[in-house]
Design a protein around this motif. Structure first.
Motif, short mmCIF file in Angstrom:
data_model
loop_
_atom_site.label_atom_id
_atom_site.label_comp_id
_atom_site.label_asym_id
_atom_site.label_seq_id
_atom_site.Cartn_x
_atom_site.Cartn_y
_atom_site.Cartn_z
N SER A 128 56.64 -9.39 61.06
CA SER A 128 58.23 -9.63 60.36
C SER A 128 58.82 -10.06 61.50
CB SER A 128 57.86 -8.76 58.67
OG SER A 128 57.32 -8.99 58.16
N TRP A 129 59.06 -11.08 62.58
CA TRP A 129 59.55 -10.68 63.43
C TRP A 129 60.15 -10.11 64.38
CZ3 TRP A 129 59.25 -15.90 64.78
CH2 TRP A 129 59.19 -16.57 63.51
N ASN A 130 59.08 -8.46 64.14
CA ASN A 130 59.67 -7.05 64.57
C ASN A 130 58.12 -7.48 65.75
OD1 ASN A 130 59.10 -5.23 66.07
ND2 ASN A 130 60.06 -3.73 64.46
N VAL A 131 58.51 -7.91 67.46
CA VAL A 131 57.78 -8.22 68.47
C VAL A 131 56.11 -6.86 68.18
CG1 VAL A 131 57.38 -7.95 71.12
CG2 VAL A 131 59.41 -9.76 69.50
N ALA A 132 57.25 -5.50 68.65
CA ALA A 132 56.76 -4.34 68.47
C ALA A 132 55.53 -4.22 67.47
CB ALA A 132 57.17 -2.54 68.55
N GLN A 133 55.42 -4.73 66.54
CA GLN A 133 54.42 -4.97 65.85
C GLN A 133 53.22 -6.25 65.42
OE1 GLN A 133 54.79 -2.53 63.23
NE2 GLN A 133 55.12 -1.43 64.40
N ALA A 134 53.85 -7.17 66.38
CA ALA A 134 53.29 -8.72 66.55
C ALA A 134 51.50 -8.29 66.73
CB ALA A 134 54.11 -9.31 66.79
N PRO A 135 50.42 -8.84 66.18
CA PRO A 135 49.62 -8.87 67.48
C PRO A 135 49.36 -9.33 68.91
CG PRO A 135 49.07 -10.44 64.77
CD PRO A 135 50.58 -9.53 65.08
N SER A 136 48.64 -9.24 69.54
CA SER A 136 48.48 -9.75 70.68
C SER A 136 47.16 -11.05 70.68
CB SER A 136 48.14 -8.34 71.50
OG SER A 136 48.76 -7.89 71.76
N LEU A 137 47.41 -11.57 71.84
CA LEU A 137 45.90 -12.48 71.84
C LEU A 137 44.71 -11.87 72.70
CD1 LEU A 137 47.84 -16.22 72.58
CD2 LEU A 137 45.90 -14.83 70.55
N ILE A 138 43.93 -10.82 72.72
CA ILE A 138 42.96 -10.92 73.16
C ILE A 138 41.82 -11.32 73.59
CG2 ILE A 138 41.33 -8.74 73.69
CD1 ILE A 138 43.76 -7.41 71.88
N GLN A 139 41.72 -11.79 74.73
CA GLN A 139 40.28 -13.02 75.08
C GLN A 139 40.70 -14.13 74.32
OE1 GLN A 139 37.02 -10.34 74.33
NE2 GLN A 139 37.13 -9.40 75.94
N GLY A 140 41.80 -14.55 74.40
CA GLY A 140 42.31 -15.24 73.87
C GLY A 140 42.45 -15.95 73.17
N PHE A 141 42.61 -15.34 71.82
CA PHE A 141 42.42 -15.20 70.28
C PHE A 141 42.89 -14.23 69.34
CE2 PHE A 141 38.19 -13.85 70.65
CZ PHE A 141 38.11 -12.82 69.65
N ALA A 142 43.48 -13.54 68.95
CA ALA A 142 44.13 -13.02 67.30
C ALA A 142 43.55 -13.39 66.31
CB ALA A 142 45.13 -13.05 67.43
N ASP A 143 42.68 -12.43 64.98
CA ASP A 143 42.56 -12.92 64.41
C ASP A 143 43.64 -11.69 63.05
OD1 ASP A 143 40.32 -14.32 64.30
OD2 ASP A 143 38.64 -12.84 65.02
N VAL A 144 44.16 -12.50 62.25
CA VAL A 144 45.01 -12.32 61.07
C VAL A 144 44.46 -12.27 59.67
CG1 VAL A 144 47.12 -12.18 60.73
CG2 VAL A 144 46.79 -12.31 63.24
N GLU A 145 44.81 -11.34 58.99
CA GLU A 145 44.27 -12.06 57.70
C GLU A 145 45.89 -12.10 57.18
OE1 GLU A 145 41.52 -11.32 55.09
OE2 GLU A 145 40.52 -11.08 57.17
#
Length: 109
Positions: free
Chosen positions: A48-65
Protein backbone atom coordinates in the motif's frame (compact mmCIF):
# COMPACT_ATOMS: atom_id res chain seq x y z
CA UNK A 1 -52.59 -9.84 -14.65
CA UNK A 2 -51.61 -7.75 -17.72
CA UNK A 3 -50.68 -4.13 -16.95
CA UNK A 4 -50.45 -4.82 -13.23
CA UNK A 5 -47.56 -4.31 -10.84
CA UNK A 6 -46.06 -6.78 -8.41
CA UNK A 7 -43.45 -6.33 -5.70
CA UNK A 8 -41.08 -9.19 -4.91
CA UNK A 9 -38.80 -9.38 -1.90
CA UNK A 10 -35.94 -11.79 -1.27
CA UNK A 11 -35.74 -13.81 1.90
CA UNK A 12 -32.94 -15.95 3.19
CA UNK A 13 -29.21 -15.66 2.53
CA UNK A 14 -27.99 -13.53 -0.34
CA UNK A 15 -25.11 -14.37 -2.63
CA UNK A 16 -21.83 -12.62 -1.93
CA UNK A 17 -18.97 -12.05 -4.34
CA UNK A 18 -15.80 -13.67 -3.09
CA UNK A 19 -12.60 -12.46 -4.77
CA UNK A 20 -10.24 -15.06 -6.17
CA UNK A 21 -6.56 -14.45 -5.59
CA UNK A 22 -4.10 -15.27 -8.34
CA UNK A 23 -0.36 -15.78 -8.04
CA UNK A 24 1.44 -13.03 -9.95
CA UNK A 25 5.18 -13.27 -10.60
CA UNK A 26 7.18 -10.06 -10.91
CA UNK A 27 10.30 -10.98 -12.91
CA UNK A 28 13.43 -8.90 -13.35
CA UNK A 29 14.10 -8.70 -17.11
CA UNK A 30 17.68 -7.42 -17.04
CA UNK A 31 20.90 -9.39 -16.42
CA UNK A 32 20.88 -9.38 -12.63
CA UNK A 33 18.76 -7.40 -10.19
CA UNK A 34 20.56 -4.78 -8.14
CA UNK A 35 20.62 -5.17 -4.40
CA UNK A 36 17.52 -4.20 -2.42
CA UNK A 37 14.88 -4.01 -5.18
CA UNK A 38 11.30 -3.99 -3.88
CA UNK A 39 7.94 -3.73 -5.62
CA UNK A 40 5.73 -1.20 -3.87
CA UNK A 41 2.23 -0.37 -5.01
CA UNK A 42 -1.44 0.35 -4.50
CA UNK A 43 -2.46 -3.13 -3.27
CA UNK A 44 -2.00 -4.19 0.35
CA UNK A 45 0.03 -7.15 -0.97
CA UNK A 46 2.47 -4.61 -2.44
CA UNK A 47 2.69 -2.63 0.79
CA UNK A 48 0.00 0.00 0.00
CA UNK A 49 2.84 2.37 -1.03
CA UNK A 50 4.73 1.60 2.21
CA UNK A 51 8.27 0.50 1.31
CA UNK A 52 8.74 -1.34 4.61
CA UNK A 53 5.73 -3.57 3.80
CA UNK A 54 6.60 -4.18 0.11
CA UNK A 55 7.89 -7.54 -1.19
CA UNK A 56 11.51 -7.84 -2.31
CA UNK A 57 12.81 -9.34 -5.53
CA UNK A 58 14.78 -12.35 -4.36
CA UNK A 59 16.84 -14.18 -6.98
CA UNK A 60 15.23 -12.00 -9.66
CA UNK A 61 11.54 -12.48 -8.89
CA UNK A 62 8.77 -12.02 -6.33
CA UNK A 63 5.55 -14.06 -6.21
CA UNK A 64 2.54 -12.17 -4.86
CA UNK A 65 -1.11 -13.25 -4.44
CA UNK A 66 -3.40 -10.51 -5.83
CA UNK A 67 -7.18 -10.35 -6.32
CA UNK A 68 -8.29 -11.30 -9.82
CA UNK A 69 -9.64 -8.54 -12.09
CA UNK A 70 -8.13 -5.70 -10.07
CA UNK A 71 -5.95 -2.96 -11.52
CA UNK A 72 -2.73 -2.51 -9.57
CA UNK A 73 -0.31 0.43 -9.72
CA UNK A 74 3.31 -0.15 -8.74
CA UNK A 75 6.88 1.13 -8.87
CA UNK A 76 10.25 -0.31 -8.04
CA UNK A 77 12.35 1.04 -5.20
CA UNK A 78 15.94 0.42 -4.14
CA UNK A 79 15.92 -0.05 -0.38
CA UNK A 80 19.43 -0.83 0.82
CA UNK A 81 20.19 -0.67 4.53
CA UNK A 82 22.08 2.48 5.49
CA UNK A 83 21.12 4.37 2.31
CA UNK A 84 18.12 6.54 1.44
CA UNK A 85 15.31 4.75 -0.41
CA UNK A 86 15.48 5.48 -4.14
CA UNK A 87 12.18 5.46 -6.07
CA UNK A 88 12.04 4.52 -9.73
CA UNK A 89 11.50 7.62 -11.90
CA UNK A 90 8.61 8.30 -14.23
CA UNK A 91 4.93 7.52 -13.91
CA UNK A 92 3.54 4.64 -11.92
CA UNK A 93 3.31 1.37 -13.80
CA UNK A 94 0.07 -0.61 -13.74
CA UNK A 95 -1.47 -3.89 -14.81
CA UNK A 96 -4.74 -5.79 -14.52
CA UNK A 97 -4.57 -9.05 -12.62
CA UNK A 98 -6.00 -11.88 -14.72
CA UNK A 99 -5.34 -15.52 -15.47
CA UNK A 100 -3.93 -14.47 -18.84
CA UNK A 101 -1.70 -11.80 -17.28
CA UNK A 102 0.02 -13.38 -14.29
CA UNK A 103 3.65 -12.49 -15.09
CA UNK A 104 4.98 -8.95 -14.98
CA UNK A 105 8.42 -8.15 -16.39
CA UNK A 106 10.07 -5.37 -14.38
CA UNK A 107 13.23 -3.35 -14.89
CA UNK A 108 14.82 -0.18 -13.58
CA UNK A 109 14.38 2.40 -16.36
Amino acid sequence: APQSTALFTATGPTAQWVPVNLAVRFEWNQKSPPEGIKIVGSAPELGSWNVAQAPSLIQGFADVELPENTVVEYKLVKAVSGRPVEWQGGSNRWFQVSRANNRVAVSWE
